[in-house]
Design a protein around this motif. Sequence first.
Motif, PDB file in Angstrom:
ATOM      1  N   ARG A  74       0.821  -1.211   0.000  1.00  0.00           N
ATOM      2  CA  ARG A  74       0.000   0.000   0.000  1.00  0.00           C
ATOM      3  C   ARG A  74       0.858   1.264   0.000  1.00  0.00           C
ATOM      4  NH1 ARG A  74      -4.292  -0.490   4.592  1.00  0.00           N
ATOM      5  NH2 ARG A  74      -4.864   1.486   3.655  1.00  0.00           N
ATOM      6  N   ALA A  75       2.157   1.138  -0.063  1.00  0.00           N
ATOM      7  CA  ALA A  75       3.062   2.292  -0.036  1.00  0.00           C
ATOM      8  C   ALA A  75       3.963   2.262  -1.272  1.00  0.00           C
ATOM      9  CB  ALA A  75       3.914   2.245   1.229  1.00  0.00           C
ATOM     10  N   TYR A  76       4.832   3.231  -1.339  1.00  0.00           N
ATOM     11  CA  TYR A  76       5.882   3.237  -2.344  1.00  0.00           C
ATOM     12  C   TYR A  76       7.195   2.908  -1.656  1.00  0.00           C
ATOM     13  CZ  TYR A  76       2.937   5.629  -5.783  1.00  0.00           C
ATOM     14  OH  TYR A  76       1.963   5.952  -6.674  1.00  0.00           O
ATOM     15  N   ALA A  77       8.110   2.333  -2.419  1.00  0.00           N
ATOM     16  CA  ALA A  77       9.481   2.130  -1.957  1.00  0.00           C
ATOM     17  C   ALA A  77      10.345   3.083  -2.776  1.00  0.00           C
ATOM     18  CB  ALA A  77       9.921   0.693  -2.158  1.00  0.00           C
ATOM     19  N   TYR A  78      11.193   3.832  -2.085  1.00  0.00           N
ATOM     20  CA  TYR A  78      11.993   4.887  -2.707  1.00  0.00           C
ATOM     21  C   TYR A  78      13.456   4.493  -2.756  1.00  0.00           C
ATOM     22  CZ  TYR A  78       7.924   7.875  -1.931  1.00  0.00           C
ATOM     23  OH  TYR A  78       6.668   8.411  -1.952  1.00  0.00           O
ATOM     24  N   VAL A  79      14.145   4.979  -3.810  1.00  0.00           N
ATOM     25  CA  VAL A  79      15.575   4.739  -3.972  1.00  0.00           C
ATOM     26  C   VAL A  79      16.172   5.957  -4.676  1.00  0.00           C
ATOM     27  CG1 VAL A  79      15.367   3.501  -6.180  1.00  0.00           C
ATOM     28  CG2 VAL A  79      17.286   3.037  -4.680  1.00  0.00           C
ATOM     29  N   PRO A  80      17.383   6.381  -4.305  1.00  0.00           N
ATOM     30  CA  PRO A  80      18.015   7.506  -4.997  1.00  0.00           C
ATOM     31  C   PRO A  80      18.284   7.164  -6.465  1.00  0.00           C
ATOM     32  CG  PRO A  80      19.148   7.048  -2.922  1.00  0.00           C
ATOM     33  CD  PRO A  80      18.197   5.913  -3.173  1.00  0.00           C
ATOM     34  N   VAL A  81      18.209   8.166  -7.332  1.00  0.00           N
ATOM     35  CA  VAL A  81      18.449   7.936  -8.757  1.00  0.00           C
ATOM     36  C   VAL A  81      19.928   7.707  -9.040  1.00  0.00           C
ATOM     37  CG1 VAL A  81      16.414   9.199  -9.537  1.00  0.00           C
ATOM     38  CG2 VAL A  81      18.575  10.405  -9.282  1.00  0.00           C
ATOM     39  N   THR A  82      20.798   8.163  -8.151  1.00  0.00           N
ATOM     40  CA  THR A  82      22.234   8.007  -8.326  1.00  0.00           C
ATOM     41  C   THR A  82      22.921   8.173  -6.978  1.00  0.00           C
ATOM     42  OG1 THR A  82      24.144   8.750  -9.630  1.00  0.00           O
ATOM     43  CG2 THR A  82      22.616  10.447  -8.899  1.00  0.00           C
ATOM     44  N   ASP A  83      24.229   8.034  -6.962  1.00  0.00           N
ATOM     45  CA  ASP A  83      24.989   8.192  -5.717  1.00  0.00           C
ATOM     46  C   ASP A  83      25.224   9.684  -5.430  1.00  0.00           C
ATOM     47  OD1 ASP A  83      26.936   8.930  -7.559  1.00  0.00           O
ATOM     48  OD2 ASP A  83      28.224   7.230  -7.154  1.00  0.00           O
ATOM     49  N   GLU A  84      25.952   9.975  -4.340  1.00  0.00           N
ATOM     50  CA  GLU A  84      26.184  11.371  -3.943  1.00  0.00           C
ATOM     51  C   GLU A  84      26.882  12.178  -5.033  1.00  0.00           C
ATOM     52  OE1 GLU A  84      27.417  12.674   0.013  1.00  0.00           O
ATOM     53  OE2 GLU A  84      27.263  10.559   0.589  1.00  0.00           O
ATOM     54  N   ALA A  85      27.895  11.615  -5.652  1.00  0.00           N
ATOM     55  CA  ALA A  85      28.614  12.334  -6.703  1.00  0.00           C
ATOM     56  C   ALA A  85      27.686  12.615  -7.887  1.00  0.00           C
ATOM     57  CB  ALA A  85      29.833  11.532  -7.153  1.00  0.00           C
ATOM     58  N   GLY A  86      26.859  11.666  -8.228  1.00  0.00           N
ATOM     59  CA  GLY A  86      25.913  11.853  -9.323  1.00  0.00           C
ATOM     60  C   GLY A  86      24.880  12.926  -9.010  1.00  0.00           C
ATOM     61  N   LEU A  87      24.418  12.964  -7.755  1.00  0.00           N
ATOM     62  CA  LEU A  87      23.461  13.997  -7.362  1.00  0.00           C
ATOM     63  C   LEU A  87      24.101  15.378  -7.409  1.00  0.00           C
ATOM     64  CD1 LEU A  87      21.639  12.212  -4.412  1.00  0.00           C
ATOM     65  CD2 LEU A  87      20.708  12.742  -6.676  1.00  0.00           C
ATOM     66  N   ALA A  88      25.350  15.484  -6.978  1.00  0.00           N
ATOM     67  CA  ALA A  88      26.056  16.763  -7.039  1.00  0.00           C
ATOM     68  C   ALA A  88      26.210  17.210  -8.491  1.00  0.00           C
ATOM     69  CB  ALA A  88      27.413  16.654  -6.351  1.00  0.00           C
ATOM     70  N   ALA A  89      26.562  16.282  -9.370  1.00  0.00           N
ATOM     71  CA  ALA A  89      26.718  16.603 -10.787  1.00  0.00           C
ATOM     72  C   ALA A  89      25.387  17.049 -11.390  1.00  0.00           C
ATOM     73  CB  ALA A  89      27.271  15.398 -11.543  1.00  0.00           C
ATOM     74  N   ARG A  90      24.300  16.372 -11.016  1.00  0.00           N
ATOM     75  CA  ARG A  90      22.973  16.777 -11.509  1.00  0.00           C
ATOM     76  C   ARG A  90      22.646  18.188 -11.064  1.00  0.00           C
ATOM     77  NH1 ARG A  90      18.631  12.732 -12.345  1.00  0.00           N
ATOM     78  NH2 ARG A  90      17.394  14.171 -11.120  1.00  0.00           N
ATOM     79  N   GLY A  91      22.991  18.510  -9.819  1.00  0.00           N
ATOM     80  CA  GLY A  91      22.748  19.856  -9.310  1.00  0.00           C
ATOM     81  C   GLY A  91      23.542  20.905 -10.074  1.00  0.00           C
ATOM     82  N   MET A  92      24.781  20.579 -10.394  1.00  0.00           N
ATOM     83  CA  MET A  92      25.614  21.498 -11.159  1.00  0.00           C
ATOM     84  C   MET A  92      25.031  21.718 -12.558  1.00  0.00           C
ATOM     85  SD  MET A  92      29.257  20.014  -9.810  1.00  0.00           S
ATOM     86  CE  MET A  92      30.340  21.056 -10.758  1.00  0.00           C
ATOM     87  N   HIS A  93      24.545  20.653 -13.165  1.00  0.00           N
ATOM     88  CA  HIS A  93      23.925  20.781 -14.494  1.00  0.00           C
ATOM     89  C   HIS A  93      22.668  21.646 -14.427  1.00  0.00           C
ATOM     90  CE1 HIS A  93      26.337  18.258 -17.114  1.00  0.00           C
ATOM     91  NE2 HIS A  93      26.455  17.396 -16.122  1.00  0.00           N
ATOM     92  N   ARG A  94      21.862  21.466 -13.380  1.00  0.00           N
ATOM     93  CA  ARG A  94      20.645  22.277 -13.231  1.00  0.00           C
ATOM     94  C   ARG A  94      20.987  23.755 -13.107  1.00  0.00           C
ATOM     95  NH1 ARG A  94      18.382  18.513  -9.320  1.00  0.00           N
ATOM     96  NH2 ARG A  94      17.293  16.964 -10.541  1.00  0.00           N
ATOM     97  N   ILE A  95      22.030  24.057 -12.344  1.00  0.00           N
ATOM     98  CA  ILE A  95      22.440  25.449 -12.179  1.00  0.00           C
ATOM     99  C   ILE A  95      22.873  26.022 -13.518  1.00  0.00           C
ATOM    100  CG2 ILE A  95      24.217  26.947 -11.180  1.00  0.00           C
ATOM    101  CD1 ILE A  95      24.031  25.109  -8.654  1.00  0.00           C
ATOM    102  N   LEU A  96      23.686  25.273 -14.246  1.00  0.00           N
ATOM    103  CA  LEU A  96      24.128  25.742 -15.566  1.00  0.00           C
ATOM    104  C   LEU A  96      22.948  25.950 -16.513  1.00  0.00           C
ATOM    105  CD1 LEU A  96      27.356  23.691 -16.338  1.00  0.00           C
ATOM    106  CD2 LEU A  96      27.156  26.170 -16.080  1.00  0.00           C
TER     107      LEU A  96
END
Length: 126
Positions: A74-96
């Motif tokens: 009845r719930a969702y199971a969550y998982v990160p889309v990538t590791d910490e380095a990948g999340l940081a890189a995604r954030g940098m791309h969003r800023i750019l």
Amino acid sequence: MQAATPAAAVHRGRRRANGALEGEVLAALQRAGVPLTPREVQDKLPGELTYSTVVTILSRLHAKEVLTRTPRGRAYAYVPVTDEAGLAARGMHRILDARPDREAVLARFAGGLTAADAVLLRELLG
């Protein structure tokens, strides 16, 4: 202890901002290495966050595309889309992507690198 609100939660007598809560939830999911339901995430966190607060945080992280989710019972199971380095890189791309002058942003970023980081970046781009 008071019930936690989506805006902040009480942790050992102190209030924590959403960013801190999101960081704790994300860290718990990364440590687990497997998809977790809100209840499982709640069990892995220190303090006394309410179930609804954990669900709110997970929903926000999912909306930010930091987590994926799949139905589990009845719930969702969550998982990160990538590791910490990948999340940081995604954030940098969003800023750019959000800035009209990518060259200026990249120039400021590169100008602020340490000599060792500049060498590393050159090697990676090489």
